[in-house]
Design an enzyme around this catalytic site. Structure first.
Site, PDB file in Angstrom:
ATOM      1  N   GLY A 159       0.662  -1.210   0.042  1.00  0.00           N
ATOM      2  CA  GLY A 159      -0.153   0.112   0.114  1.00  0.00           C
ATOM      3  C   GLY A 159       0.913   1.355   0.052  1.00  0.00           C
ATOM      4  N   THR A 195       4.493  -4.046  -7.120  1.00  0.00           N
ATOM      5  CA  THR A 195       5.506  -3.156  -6.994  1.00  0.00           C
ATOM      6  C   THR A 195       5.809  -2.849  -8.664  1.00  0.00           C
ATOM      7  OG1 THR A 195       6.355  -4.220  -5.024  1.00  0.00           O
ATOM      8  CG2 THR A 195       7.643  -2.580  -6.187  1.00  0.00           C
ATOM      9  N   THR A 221      10.118 -11.798  -5.331  1.00  0.00           N
ATOM     10  CA  THR A 221       8.484 -12.794  -4.790  1.00  0.00           C
ATOM     11  C   THR A 221       9.123 -14.151  -4.404  1.00  0.00           C
ATOM     12  OG1 THR A 221       6.514 -13.598  -5.232  1.00  0.00           O
ATOM     13  CG2 THR A 221       8.026 -13.370  -7.120  1.00  0.00           C
ATOM     14  N   ASP A 279       6.840 -16.327  -4.415  1.00  0.00           N
ATOM     15  CA  ASP A 279       6.024 -16.867  -5.149  1.00  0.00           C
ATOM     16  C   ASP A 279       6.392 -17.358  -6.348  1.00  0.00           C
ATOM     17  OD1 ASP A 279       4.207 -16.676  -2.878  1.00  0.00           O
ATOM     18  OD2 ASP A 279       2.808 -15.433  -4.043  1.00  0.00           O
ATOM     19  N   ARG A 308       0.083 -17.544  -3.494  1.00  0.00           N
ATOM     20  CA  ARG A 308      -1.212 -17.028  -3.613  1.00  0.00           C
ATOM     21  C   ARG A 308      -1.969 -17.487  -4.897  1.00  0.00           C
ATOM     22  NH1 ARG A 308       0.009 -11.632  -3.783  1.00  0.00           N
ATOM     23  NH2 ARG A 308       0.220 -11.207  -1.586  1.00  0.00           N
ATOM     24  N   GLU A 314      -0.945 -22.227  -0.452  1.00  0.00           N
ATOM     25  CA  GLU A 314      -1.697 -21.653   0.215  1.00  0.00           C
ATOM     26  C   GLU A 314      -3.179 -21.221  -0.517  1.00  0.00           C
ATOM     27  OE1 GLU A 314       0.374 -17.265  -0.253  1.00  0.00           O
ATOM     28  OE2 GLU A 314      -1.183 -17.564   1.173  1.00  0.00           O
TER      29      GLU A 314
HETATM   30  N1  LIG Z   1      -1.473  -1.365  -9.693  1.00  0.00           N
HETATM   31  C1  LIG Z   1      -0.657  -0.883  -9.003  1.00  0.00           C
HETATM   32  N2  LIG Z   1      -0.038   0.508  -9.228  1.00  0.00           N
HETATM   33  C2  LIG Z   1       0.638   1.107  -8.430  1.00  0.00           C
HETATM   34  N3  LIG Z   1       1.155   0.392  -7.142  1.00  0.00           N
HETATM   35  C3  LIG Z   1       0.876  -0.922  -6.992  1.00  0.00           C
HETATM   36  C4  LIG Z   1      -0.220  -1.526  -7.783  1.00  0.00           C
HETATM   37  N4  LIG Z   1      -0.088  -2.694  -7.306  1.00  0.00           N
HETATM   38  C5  LIG Z   1       0.343  -2.870  -6.166  1.00  0.00           C
HETATM   39  N5  LIG Z   1       0.848  -1.512  -5.997  1.00  0.00           N
HETATM   40  C6  LIG Z   1       2.070  -1.338  -4.787  1.00  0.00           C
HETATM   41  O1  LIG Z   1       3.180  -2.012  -4.532  1.00  0.00           O
HETATM   42  C7  LIG Z   1       3.553  -2.580  -3.285  1.00  0.00           C
HETATM   43  C8  LIG Z   1       3.714  -3.903  -3.452  1.00  0.00           C
HETATM   44  O2  LIG Z   1       2.569  -4.611  -3.944  1.00  0.00           O
HETATM   45  P1  LIG Z   1       2.165  -6.268  -3.491  1.00  0.00           P
HETATM   46  O3  LIG Z   1       1.408  -6.517  -4.538  1.00  0.00           O
HETATM   47  O4  LIG Z   1       1.559  -6.225  -2.150  1.00  0.00           O
HETATM   48  O5  LIG Z   1       3.457  -6.890  -3.336  1.00  0.00           O
HETATM   49  P2  LIG Z   1       4.432  -7.276  -4.554  1.00  0.00           P
HETATM   50  O6  LIG Z   1       5.071  -6.290  -5.415  1.00  0.00           O
HETATM   51  O7  LIG Z   1       5.295  -8.195  -4.069  1.00  0.00           O
HETATM   52  O8  LIG Z   1       3.697  -8.025  -5.469  1.00  0.00           O
HETATM   53  C9  LIG Z   1       2.588  -1.764  -2.588  1.00  0.00           C
HETATM   54  O9  LIG Z   1       2.977  -0.910  -1.963  1.00  0.00           O
HETATM   55  C10 LIG Z   1       1.237  -1.563  -3.451  1.00  0.00           C
HETATM   56  O10 LIG Z   1       0.571  -0.536  -3.042  1.00  0.00           O
HETATM   57  O1  LIG Z   2       0.987 -11.656   5.002  1.00  0.00           O
HETATM   58  P1  LIG Z   2       1.528 -11.076   4.101  1.00  0.00           P
HETATM   59  O2  LIG Z   2       2.722 -10.352   4.341  1.00  0.00           O
HETATM   60  O3  LIG Z   2       0.644 -10.004   3.292  1.00  0.00           O
HETATM   61  O4  LIG Z   2       2.130 -12.087   2.904  1.00  0.00           O
HETATM   62  C1  LIG Z   2       1.229 -13.030   2.309  1.00  0.00           C
HETATM   63  C2  LIG Z   2       1.626 -13.227   0.950  1.00  0.00           C
HETATM   64  O5  LIG Z   2       2.810 -13.063   0.636  1.00  0.00           O
HETATM   65  C3  LIG Z   2       3.239 -13.814  -0.602  1.00  0.00           C
HETATM   66  O6  LIG Z   2       4.229 -14.371  -0.184  1.00  0.00           O
HETATM   67  C4  LIG Z   2       3.501 -13.065  -1.672  1.00  0.00           C
HETATM   68  O7  LIG Z   2       4.093 -11.843  -1.632  1.00  0.00           O
HETATM   69  P2  LIG Z   2       4.739 -10.950  -2.647  1.00  0.00           P
HETATM   70  O8  LIG Z   2       3.171 -10.758  -3.619  1.00  0.00           O
HETATM   71  O9  LIG Z   2       4.908  -9.533  -2.101  1.00  0.00           O
HETATM   72  O10 LIG Z   2       5.600 -11.505  -3.378  1.00  0.00           O
HETATM   73  C5  LIG Z   2       1.816 -14.694  -0.888  1.00  0.00           C
HETATM   74  O11 LIG Z   2       2.247 -16.065  -1.190  1.00  0.00           O
HETATM   75  C6  LIG Z   2       1.181 -14.481   0.626  1.00  0.00           C
HETATM   76  O12 LIG Z   2      -0.226 -14.816   0.277  1.00  0.00           O
END
Ligand SMILES: Nc1ncnc2c1ncn2[C@@H]1O[C@H](COP(=O)(O)OP(=O)(O)O)[C@@H](O)[C@H]1O
Ligand SMILES: O=P(O)(O)OC[C@H]1O[C@](O)(COP(=O)(O)O)[C@@H](O)[C@@H]1O
Length: 592
Positions: free
Chosen positions: A248, A275, A301, A303, A348, A402
């Site tokens: 976020g 991200t 990641t 995952d 996920r 999961e």
């Molecule tokens: N579509 C998007 N546009 C801008 N920022 C995003 C978007 N999706 C996710 N983010 C931001 O990227 C960061 C990490 O996103 P998240 O999906 O939780 O983890 P990851 O990047 O590991 O998949 C968070 O701060 C989130 O608000």
């Molecule tokens: O409880 P949190 O910190 O949100 O993380 C749980 C999630 O993180 C993950 O490992 C994926 O993380 P990212 O999307 O940041 O790579 C998922 O498999 C899992 O659902």
């Protein structure tokens, strides 16, 4: 003409074109070497004054104004339509700051003579010979195997990463910031450490900042802290992230504004697919507002669901830890009458960790992933499969991802409340659900008292420090990120593609299908070959499942094809200006 004659002619023709291309390349590279051998090498021999980057003696080689760049750009975005000329290679274009900004070109401080290096940090920092630098003509093929030259010509290709001899940024003017986003992953601290070390020791950059708590950290100036080699020296031995992370808080304006305020012109963002969607927005916003900043993504990641790259860092470490836990679960299963061991792993939407851990362990009898549909109850379902195994072998070891609740056909598990700060809806605890179902089914149908030990090590496996292999991957990614940013690239991510580090446009990552287990591919086939598990679906449902699998394969293929069609002949793009000495000479003539 017979088919074989036609094929022969085609092979001869292709051979001739390749030979021509090779000859022309050799001629080009000889000329290039000749002219290159003047300036930079002589310069490299001059003892450099810098000690650990202090007073770095960087000679500005030439200046590019937008007028010159516009000229170079003419005809640059040439799309490859067919196999017309094998000496022209179309690759995925990486945005470069020279396309939008006037710039000076500098010789990389890495150029030099390693024999003159002083280990105590005095003397020259340069240690790379001329040949060690990569160039805009080197590419990495993204496919696995090919049947003909045409396949190779059409495949997705990425710029090869590595140090560039001519760089866009004057290191003395670089201010870099590093941030980690999303969930944890082994190796985050290795990447942070190596970014700092490369910037500081190899390029002499002394203004390096860490942004605490992910994207949301940019909202408060006090979250931006100074980083030095002394501060990060030991962090690679720890799991987690030294900078902290979050989901976020993304706001492109807030981020770019604070970068402007602090003079930050290199932004290294370590994170997953969410991200990367943010990085692309940042890149677009910075470009629209003509901000002079290199924005670089480093895919992270646990995952392993980021497309295009071989695998994300930390994945191997996580699989190794998971494998030990599966072994414990298997011990529990084998040590009880009617014993079942069940381990839940992260993932996920993707079964990558579960599938890799199942292959590494050799003890797994059933592997459940989000991509492979299964029934829980009924004649063909999971509970019946477990009972059959218990009856014949007395024990059963299960690995479940999961997100595998998405694969259940005969039940719909409620998701756990609202979405997290990153917009992801949490899965219900599939492990507890399956445990209750299996135990009850065995009692009811076979009067067996199953001893089921359910282990959930999900956070344990992602918060450990990186193993040796992952530390090497993290080091490669971090060093190459700095090289690419220094060269002036932006809006890119660094990843390993077929074992070679490549510069991948963020757009290509975001526009590819999310990586999932393809049930038609060999990885999954190897898993079911070693577990021996049946397809836990009744015959009437098989057709629907096949359709679903094909749907994903088609989506993946379509997106891949689109990326291939968008490739351009990079060597004709303005970046050639950064690549050859002849251009410098040509430019001076054009300018006068
Ligand atoms: N579509 C998007 N546009 C801008 N920022 C995003 C978007 N999706 C996710 N983010 C931001 O990227 C960061 C990490 O996103 P998240 O999906 O939780 O983890 P990851 O990047 O590991 O998949 C968070 O701060 C989130 O608000
Ligand atoms: O409880 P949190 O910190 O949100 O993380 C749980 C999630 O993180 C993950 O490992 C994926 O993380 P990212 O999307 O940041 O790579 C998922 O498999 C899992 O659902």
């Amino acid at each position: 003409m017979s088919e074989s004659n036609q094929t022969n002619q085609w092979i001869q023709l292709a051979g001739a074109v390749i030979a021509g291309a090779a000859l022309s390349y050799l001629l080009q590279s000889t000329t290039r070497r000749k002219s290159d051998s003047k300036a930079p090498l002589e310069e490299a021999k001059k003892p450099r004054k810098n000690s650990l980057g202090e007073g770095l003696d960087l000679s500005k080689e030439r200046t590019f104004t937008m007028r010159k760049i516009e000229k170079l750009k003419e005809g640059s975005s040439k799309f490859i339509e067919g196999l017309t000329n094998l000496s022209e290679v179309a690759i995925s274009r990486v945005p470069h700051l020279a396309e939008t900004h006037d710039c000076d070109v500098y010789t990389s401080p890495l150029l030099g003579d390693a024999s003159q290096r002083d280990i105590a940090g005095k003397g020259t920092t340069g240690f790379l010979p001329d040949e060690a630098f990569s160039s805009v003509k080197k590419f990495v093929l993204s496919g696995k195997s090919y049947q003909c030259y045409e396949d190779i010509a059409r495949e997705l290709k990425f710029l090869r990463a590595g140090p560039r001899k001519q760089i866009f940024w004057n290191p003395k003017e670089v201010k870099a910031a590093i941030v980690t986003c999303g969930g944890l992953c082994p190796g985050l601290n290795v990447v942070i450490r190596e970014l700092v070390m490369t910037l500081w020791f190899n390029y002499g950059v002394k203004d390096i900042f860490g942004v605490k708590w992910g994207y949301q950290g940019f909202h408060k100036a006090s979250n931006i802290i100074k980083l030095t080699p002394k501060i990060v020296k030991r962090i690679h031995n720890e799991g987690g992230t030294f900078l902290g992370s979050s989901r976020g808080g993304f706001d492109e304006k807030v981020i770019i504004d604070i970068c402007k305020e602090k003079g930050i012109n290199h932004l290294y963002i370590i994170g997953g697919d969410g991200t990367h969607r943010g990085i692309y927005k940042l890149y677009e916003y910075a470009t629209e507002n003509k901000e002079r900043i290199s924005i670089c993504g480093i895919p992270k990641t646990i995952d392993n669901d980021i497309p295009l790259i071989d695998k994300s860092f930390g994945f191997d470490t996580a699989v190794a830890v998971a494998e030990q836990i599966i072994s414990c679960a298997n011990n529990e299963a084998e040590s009880a009458e009617f014993g079942v061991g069940m381990v839940k792993l992260m993932g996920r939407d993707s079964g990558e960790i579960a599938a890799a851990a199942a292959q590494a362990s050799r003890d797994v009898n059933i592997c459940l992933i989000p991509e492979s549909p299964f029934e829980v109850e009924g004649e063909y379902g999971l509970c019946e499969t477990v009972c059959q195994r218990i009856i014949s072998k007395n024990h059963c070891t299960i690995v479940v991802a999961e997100g595998a609740d998405d694969a259940i056909i005969d039940a719909n598990l409620a998701k756990e409340g609202k979405a997290d700060a990153g917009g992801h809806v949490k899965h219900a605890d599939i492990g507890t659900y399956l445990k209750n179902k299996i135990v009850a089914y065995a009692k009811e149908n076979y009067d067996i008292n199953i001893t089921l030990k359910y282990i959930d090590p999900t956070y344990t496996i992602r918060s450990v420090s990186a193993n040796a292999g992952d530390t090497i991957i993290c080091t490669k990614l971090a060093q190459n990120s700095v090289h690419a940013a220094m060269a002036g690239y932006t809006g890119f991510s660094i990843g390993t593609v077929k074992d070679t580090t490549a510069i991948i446009p963020i757009k290509s990552i975001n526009n590819s299908a999310k990586r999932k287990m393809d049930l038609n591919e060999r990885t999954w086939q190897r898993v079911i070959a070693s577990t021996g598990q049946p397809q836990m679906v009744c015959p009437e449902n098989m057709e629907k499942i096949t359709e679903k699998v094909q749907e994903y394969a088609l989506e993946k293929q379509k997106k891949h094809q689109k990326l291939i069609e968008e490739q351009v002949v990079m060597s004709e793009v303005i970046l050639e200006a950064f690549d050859t000495q002849e251009n410098a000479e040509g430019d001076e003539e054009n300018d006068s």
